[in-house]
Design an enzyme around this catalytic site. Structure first.
Site, PDB file in Angstrom:
ATOM      1  N   ARG A 190       0.857  -1.186   0.000  1.00  0.00           N
ATOM      2  CA  ARG A 190       0.000   0.000   0.000  1.00  0.00           C
ATOM      3  C   ARG A 190       0.892   1.236   0.000  1.00  0.00           C
ATOM      4  O   ARG A 190       2.026   1.199   0.518  1.00  0.00           O
ATOM      5  CB  ARG A 190      -0.876   0.026   1.253  1.00  0.00           C
ATOM      6  CG  ARG A 190      -1.983  -0.997   1.238  1.00  0.00           C
ATOM      7  CD  ARG A 190      -3.116  -0.579   0.294  1.00  0.00           C
ATOM      8  NE  ARG A 190      -4.229  -1.491   0.332  1.00  0.00           N
ATOM      9  CZ  ARG A 190      -4.547  -2.348  -0.643  1.00  0.00           C
ATOM     10  NH1 ARG A 190      -3.810  -2.422  -1.733  1.00  0.00           N
ATOM     11  NH2 ARG A 190      -5.598  -3.120  -0.532  1.00  0.00           N
ATOM     12  N   HIS A 229      -1.451   1.402  -9.649  1.00  0.00           N
ATOM     13  CA  HIS A 229      -2.147   0.417  -8.797  1.00  0.00           C
ATOM     14  C   HIS A 229      -2.809  -0.672  -9.655  1.00  0.00           C
ATOM     15  O   HIS A 229      -4.029  -0.872  -9.604  1.00  0.00           O
ATOM     16  CB  HIS A 229      -3.190   1.111  -7.909  1.00  0.00           C
ATOM     17  CG  HIS A 229      -3.544   0.304  -6.689  1.00  0.00           C
ATOM     18  ND1 HIS A 229      -3.741   0.857  -5.454  1.00  0.00           N
ATOM     19  CD2 HIS A 229      -3.740  -1.025  -6.518  1.00  0.00           C
ATOM     20  CE1 HIS A 229      -4.054  -0.086  -4.581  1.00  0.00           C
ATOM     21  NE2 HIS A 229      -4.055  -1.244  -5.209  1.00  0.00           N
TER      22      HIS A 229
HETATM   23  C1  GLV Z   1      -5.807  -4.194  -4.394  1.00  0.00           C
HETATM   24  O1  GLV Z   1      -4.964  -3.434  -4.040  1.00  0.00           O
HETATM   25  C2  GLV Z   1      -6.515  -5.090  -3.537  1.00  0.00           C
HETATM   26  O2  GLV Z   1      -6.478  -4.927  -2.298  1.00  0.00           O
HETATM   27  O3  GLV Z   1      -7.139  -6.019  -4.043  1.00  0.00           O
END
Ligand code: GLV
Length: 308
Positions: free
Chosen positions: A223, A271
């Site tokens: 994260r 991401h």
């Molecule tokens: C993506 O970051 C997830 O948590 O699936």
């Protein structure tokens, strides 16, 4: 008894189809059309509000539609509700692909070759055997262990660290905060796959970077909150770290003037390392509901005292 879905419309179509096929007796409701709220025992969502939860008095299980639960404020979730993170093959495959790609990109010095190509410079460098590159994974959960297993055939010297350790074939394991310095001091490439908790927030910081060998590279697929972004910039600009592959940021999407966009030693992606796959996740979710109805433990069940 009913299931409430609160996620994307495309996923809703796939999941509703899977429920109709595999769990036809369970009514599938799509938020905000909750129907009789007393019926709702299961909720799948990325985020929830206090109001939503307050309106579901018989909720038993809250499923995150992603691998993490840090986006849920667990203090707002009633204590009797079981919280489950997504563990499904599509997510694992994506993470294994991305982490392997990023490790090989750093191992094979692709940031340097990318820059050389931009400069029209033909600049071959000696090739280091994989056995001489030490790759460390922080986080030995489902994703971390899958990534280590995928990296093993390349011949890297593998190590892993987590709060409680573990046992992964062919991997030197380090457990607990006391072992963190010894772990970091032997990582030429460091991959962060930790859950984000109060204990791990900011763990990729100057103190940790100082413990890595000079020239190390980092990969953050955990994260954004794991990384102190300015500390990474400082470590790259001083030459202590050689490169970084970053998929997650503190603030997403990144602002147009975020320094990572144009940093020559950073490969930044939006991401995308891994995503819940609609079809495979529906099957895992339904199997989990069946387990719950049979009184069995759920796959991905969160220990709420640990936060993951
Ligand atoms: C993506 O970051 C997830 O948590 O699936």
């Amino acid at each position: 008894m009913a299931f409430l879905f609160k996620s994307s419309a495309e996923r809703g179509t796939v999941w509703a189809g899977a429920f109709a096929r595999l769990l036809p007796d369970m009514p599938f409701r799509t938020w905000p059309d909750v129907g009789d709220a007393d019926d709702i025992r299961y909720l799948a969502a990325w985020t929830v509000t206090r109001d939503l939860l307050a309106g579901l008095p018989n909720l038993e299980v809250l499923f995150s539609v992603g691998a993490g639960v840090d986006q849920l404020d667990l203090s707002q979730v009633p204590p009797q509700v079981t919280v489950v993170r997504m563990v499904e093959p599509g997510l694992t495959d994506g993470m294994v692909q991305y982490a392997t790609f990023a490790t090989l990109a750093l191992h094979r010095e692709m940031l340097d070759y990318g820059q050389a190509q931009t400069d029209h410079r033909w600049a071959p460098r000696p090739l280091l055997p994989a056995g001489q590159r030490r790759v460390g994974v922080m986080g030995l959960g489902h994703l971390g262990t899958a990534v280590l297993a995928a990296l093993r055939p390349f011949g890297f010297a593998l190590r892993g660290w987590s709060r409680s350790g573990g046992d992964v074939e062919g991997v030197e394991i380090f457990a607990g905060s006391n072992a963190l310095p010894a772990f970091l001091s032997g990582c030429d490439i460091l991959i962060c796959l930790l859950p984000l908790t109060n204990d791990t927030r900011g763990i990729l910081c100057r103190n940790s970077f100082d413990l890595l060998p000079r020239g190390a590279g980092i990969i953050n697929v955990g994260r954004g909150g794991h990384l102190v972004e300015q500390d990474l910039l400082d470590a790259l600009d001083s030459g202590h770290l050689s490169g970084a592959v970053i998929d997650v940021l503190n603030t997403e999407p990144a602002a147009a003037d975020h320094p990572f966009w144009s940093h020559p030693r950073i490969l930044l992606t939006p991401h995308v390392a891994s995503q819940t796959r609609d079809d495979s996740s529906a099957e895992v979710l339904i199997a989990n509901i069946r387990r719950h109805q049979a009184g069995q433990a759920l796959l991905g069940q969160v220990d709420r005292t640990r936060g993951y």
